[in-house]
Design an enzyme around this catalytic site. Structure first.
Site, PDB file in Angstrom:
ATOM      1  N   ASP A  78      98.289 107.997  17.636  1.00 24.01           N
ATOM      2  CA  ASP A  78      99.068 107.169  18.565  1.00 24.01           C
ATOM      3  C   ASP A  78      99.874 106.165  17.744  1.00 24.01           C
ATOM      4  O   ASP A  78      99.670 106.018  16.540  1.00 24.01           O
ATOM      5  CB  ASP A  78      98.136 106.500  19.590  1.00 24.01           C
ATOM      6  CG  ASP A  78      98.866 106.163  20.897  1.00 24.01           C
ATOM      7  OD1 ASP A  78     100.120 106.220  20.923  1.00 24.01           O
ATOM      8  OD2 ASP A  78      98.190 105.829  21.884  1.00 24.01           O
ATOM      9  N   ALA A 103     100.296 105.332  30.547  1.00 29.71           N
ATOM     10  CA  ALA A 103      99.957 104.127  31.322  1.00 29.71           C
ATOM     11  C   ALA A 103      99.001 104.416  32.466  1.00 29.71           C
ATOM     12  O   ALA A 103      99.069 103.819  33.539  1.00 29.71           O
ATOM     13  CB  ALA A 103     101.230 103.436  31.828  1.00 29.71           C
TER      14      ALA A 103
END
Ligand code: GUN
Ligand code: ZN
Length: 492
Positions: free
Chosen positions: A93, A196
């Protein structure tokens, strides 16, 4: 670069696939669970993740590595695989999660992609902007533009064999998620995380998770690998797979263990509260809860993390087997009984039965009707659509009981809730080979009545008589007026 992903089997929108990860020279079977590895704290050695748990891929954070002086140079020198001691595929990430948490990070997409390539990542991530669920629309749109630029920067970067994620954002606006999915799929990036989701997952807002995933999938199309960023609780894997997700990452196994939490397929328990372990993984087989509570030096946490990961991988194997057998939605239905929020998620999934139907196989193991939610399953919908195309004879009896031996109708078709009527020729075909309870329910009767209505609409000249077993008013009201009805119960 889409040919890195191949789909082998389908059930609902769930699938078993193969993701080729060229830089690691491995092919990962999906659905896959990527354990989250904190480069500073190896709760379980990555080598054990592969050998004992079967993890083919893991995820770690390149932003943390880059901002930690103690390890950065070593990771650059040795490479990630050597540093972690893991020879499977490694996804990294970018720091977007830190951006969402702290509002600011000191790296651009071009820089972090270059860094990910340097440390030997197999799947890199640009700096997308994870817009939180309830953000206003203007903010969601503005941040989506920033995410689009990040994807463009990632496309421009020199990535060699490394795959690159194209995160799909858009907060809780389904149209923005769909547009973001369509945009992401049109880039030449490779893997498509729905982003998200953590705030929604943490507060058990599973119906909204499903809605966001389905919206993203409409934009992405059916053929690409989809990652549900931040999702790895065993309770929701079946639901998320059935909605069309292929990759998951679990930090939950380690984070939950830190505060004494014990994961199960129907929720989260506290080790403090348990007298017995409902699990037979190596940890639970060898310890009772009281023993586990007594260990010091982080041993309790480590063993809890191991249980948490075992139960998660076990559920993933169960999900894959369910896809192969064609009973994934039965598994989702069972998991939906673990928590009302999961039931909301399942019901939200069934809102999309028409989309699920497109990838649902035409034939599989017998359909079991064991909850009234099942009346909304794609198989029921498909049969109803078929009824709308069938030609009926002029004078037709539809009945829940056997055909009378002596009658003046042109034909007699059986009726089975929730499917409705079917001609004798279809009685041995899926889904009409279903196992249904003798005591049916209102939802099944209403669905069957909708089937009768579809047949009536398609055959306006046919005289229809329905023999039903004391159907509820809602089902009888669903029938067109011209259908004659006979309550078999009162006929005796
Ligand atoms: N981890 C969990 N959610 C997200 C997200 O939306 N974007 C990125 N890059 N990482 C994540
Ligand atoms: Zn266990």
């Amino acid at each position: 670069m889409r040919d890195h992903f191949e789909i082998r089997d389908h059930d609902a929108a769930g699938r078993i696939g193969r993701l080729e990860v060229p830089r690691a020279d491995v092919t990962v079977e999906t659905p896959a669970l990527l354990p989250v590895v904190n480069p500073n704290v190896l709760t379980i050695e990555p080598e054990r993740l592969r050998e004992e748990f079967g993890a083919e891929m893991l995820i770690t954070n390149s932003y943390i590595i880059r901002s930690t002086d103690r390890i950065r140079d070593r990771v650059v020198d040795e490479g990630l695989h050597e540093f972690l001691g893991f020879d499977g595929a490694i996804m990294t990430d970018s720091g977007s999660f830190q951006l969402a948490e702290y509002g600011d990070i000191d790296v651009t997409t071009a820089e972090i992609i270059e860094f990910q390539r340097r440390i030997g990542s197999d799947v890199a991530t640009p700096v997308d902007v994870p817009t939180p669920p309830d953000a206003d629309r203007e903010r969601a749109e503005r941040e989506l533009e920033t995410t689009k630029r990040a994807l463009a920067d990632a496309e421009d970067a020199d990535t060699g064999e490394m795959l690159v994620n194209a995160p799909v954002q858009g907060a809780t606006y389904a149209d923005l998620r769909e547009a973001a999915g369509r945009h992401a799929a049109a880039t030449d990036l490779d893997v498509f995380p729905v982003g998200a989701m953590v705030p929604l997952l943490n507060s058990y807002r599973y119906a909204e998770v499903v809605k966001a995933v389905r919206a993203a999938k409409r934009g992405l199309g059916p053929g690409v690998p989809v990652h549900l960023f931040g999702a790895g609780h065993p309770m929701m894997l079946a639901l998320a797979v059935a909605a069309g997700c292929d990759l998951f990452d679990s930090a939950a196994y380690a984070l939950m263990a830190r505060d004494g939490r014990y994961l199960t397929v129907s929720g989260t328990e506290h080790l403090e509260d348990l007298d017995y372990f409902p699990c037979s993984c190596p940890v639970c087989a060898h310890h009772a809860p009281a023993d586990l509570r007594g260990f010091g030096d982080g041993e309790t946490e480590r063993l809890l993390a191991e249980h948490n990961l075992h139960v998660t991988f076990e559920e993933l194997r169960r999900v894959k087997e369910a896809i192969r057998s064609g009973n994934l939605l039965d598994l989702v239905d069972r998991r939906a009984r673990g928590h009302p929020a999961m039931l909301d998620g399942y019901r939200a999934l069934l809102d999309h039965a028409e989309e699920l139907e497109r990838t649902d196989p035409g034939s599989k193991d017998a359909f079991f009707y064991t909850s009234h939610e099942a009346a909304r399953r794609p198989e029921v919908r498909r049969h109803r659509d078929r009824l709308g195309r069938l030609t009926a004879p002029d004078d037709l009896l539809l009945t829940e009981s056997k055909a009378p031996s002596d009658h003046a109708y042109d034909a007699v078709w059986r009726v089975t809730p929730p499917f409705g009527p079917y001609p004798p020729a279809l009685s041995e075909t899926y889904p009409l080979t279903a196992e249904v309870p003798e005591r049916t329910d209102d939802a099944a009767q209403v669905a069957a009545a909708a089937g009768v209505a579809a047949l009536a609409d398609a055959n306006p000249e046919t005289a229809l008589t329905l023999g039903h077993d004391a159907w509820c008013d809602a089902a009888l009201e669903r029938l067109p007026d011209r259908v004659e009805t006979e309550n078999l119960r009162t006929l005796g």
